[in-house]
Design a protein around this motif. Structure first.
Motif, PDB file in Angstrom:
ATOM      1  N   PHE A  33     106.342  47.517  -9.116  1.00  0.00           N
ATOM      2  CA  PHE A  33     104.933  47.568  -9.483  1.00  0.00           C
ATOM      3  C   PHE A  33     104.218  48.630  -8.657  1.00  0.00           C
ATOM      4  N   TYR A  35     100.313  49.490  -7.201  1.00  0.00           N
ATOM      5  CA  TYR A  35      98.967  48.984  -6.967  1.00  0.00           C
ATOM      6  C   TYR A  35      98.105  50.081  -6.350  1.00  0.00           C
ATOM      7  N   GLN A  37      94.697  50.438  -3.793  1.00  0.00           N
ATOM      8  CA  GLN A  37      93.793  49.750  -2.879  1.00  0.00           C
ATOM      9  C   GLN A  37      92.735  50.748  -2.418  1.00  0.00           C
ATOM     10  N   LEU A  43      93.622  44.726  -3.696  1.00  0.00           N
ATOM     11  CA  LEU A  43      94.668  45.426  -4.437  1.00  0.00           C
ATOM     12  C   LEU A  43      94.483  45.203  -5.932  1.00  0.00           C
ATOM     13  N   LEU A  45      96.433  46.022  -9.643  1.00  0.00           N
ATOM     14  CA  LEU A  45      97.668  46.453 -10.283  1.00  0.00           C
ATOM     15  C   LEU A  45      97.397  47.602 -11.245  1.00  0.00           C
ATOM     16  N   GLU A  58      97.939  48.316 -16.891  1.00  0.00           N
ATOM     17  CA  GLU A  58      96.863  47.336 -16.921  1.00  0.00           C
ATOM     18  C   GLU A  58      95.608  47.968 -17.506  1.00  0.00           C
TER      19      GLU A  58
ATOM     20  N   PHE B  89      95.052  38.389   2.412  1.00  0.00           N
ATOM     21  CA  PHE B  89      94.783  38.334   0.983  1.00  0.00           C
ATOM     22  C   PHE B  89      95.486  37.136   0.372  1.00  0.00           C
ATOM     23  N   LYS B  99     103.175  39.268 -12.113  1.00  0.00           N
ATOM     24  CA  LYS B  99     101.927  40.012 -11.947  1.00  0.00           C
ATOM     25  C   LYS B  99     101.011  39.207 -11.048  1.00  0.00           C
ATOM     26  N   LEU B 100     100.531  39.832  -9.973  1.00  0.00           N
ATOM     27  CA  LEU B 100      99.673  39.155  -9.002  1.00  0.00           C
ATOM     28  C   LEU B 100      98.231  39.594  -9.165  1.00  0.00           C
ATOM     29  N   PHE B 102      94.833  39.496  -6.934  1.00  0.00           N
ATOM     30  CA  PHE B 102      94.495  39.307  -5.526  1.00  0.00           C
ATOM     31  C   PHE B 102      93.043  38.893  -5.338  1.00  0.00           C
TER      32      PHE B 102
END
Lengths: 114, 112
Positions: A33, A35, A37, A43, A45, A58, B89, B99-100, B102
């Motif tokens: 993945f 991400y 930030q 964070l 995605l 996404e 977090f 899929k996370l 946060f």
């Protein structure tokens, strides 16, 4: 857990240029993945890098801006294209395996666009 | 989609005291809740996680509790030490896609 490395660790780029970030894992993983930030933020995605097929993006992120490659089970790249100062962020890759919920992060790439 | 709220945004405790960070989630389908610690200049480090089929999990000085009915989960750090100072977090996910989503993060400062 897997050992994850990212290159470069940081870079300063001019607006309008592109930067490719590499993510290397020391073992084969199913899931990779990417991400973003933003400074002082959480964070978000960008996309899931799928081996052998196109990445899954996404909402709010598009392939033309963030093309991703995943040529094998240990490596992926993220390109930030036609950069603007708003792209200044830390970009992080993470890895996981199918059937396993844990996800592990690389050290990140700190990008500054001037 | 899932939305995760996290409180407080900053937390200052004295060494030896306990620290508690709370998160709420919106998607009742979420069933995996990890916590990450991010030190300055480093990537997030997974420190503990909990699945929806348990209410509490401990690992030495850290513990996580989950209330599925109320859709909230908490991180508890006991006997805090200066090296616990970092941004923490929470996250949530459902299904097997990993899929996370946060939370917004909590900056914990442990003072001597």
């Amino acid at each position: 857990s897997a050992v994850i490395s990212q290159k470069p660790s940081r870079d300063i780029c001019q607006r309008g240029t592109s930067l490719t970030i590499q993510c290397q894992v020391d073992s084969q993983v199913t899931m990779m993945f990417w991400y973003r930030q933003q400074p002082g933020q959480s964070l978000t995605l960008i996309a899931t890098a799928n081996q052998g097929s196109e990445a899954t993006y996404e909402s709010g992120f598009v392939i033309d801006k963030f093309p991703i490659s995943r040529p094998n089970l240990t490596f992926s790249t993220l390109t930030v294209s036609n950069m603007s100062p708003e792209d200044s962020s830390i970009y992080l890759c993470s890895v996981g395996s199918s059937g396993v919920r844990e996800q592990y992060f690389g050290p990140g790439t700190r990008l500054t666009v001037t | 989609g899932e939305n995760v709220e996290q409180h407080p945004s900053t937390l200052s405790v004295q060494e030896g005291d306990s620290a508690v960070i709370k998160c709420t989630y919106s998607d009742s389908a979420s069933n995996y809740f990890p916590w990450y610690k991010q030190e300055l200049g480093k990537g997030p480090q997974l420190i503990i996680d909990i699945r929806s089929n348990v209410g509490e999990k401990k690992d030495q000085r850290i513990a996580v509790t989950l209330n599925k009915t109320a859709k909230h989960f908490s991180l508890h750090i006991t006997e805090t030490q200066p090296e616990d100072s970092a941004v923490y977090f929470c996250a949530a996910s459902s299904g097997t896609a990993s899929k996370l989503t946060f939370g917004t993060g909590t900056r914990l400062q442990v003072t001597l």
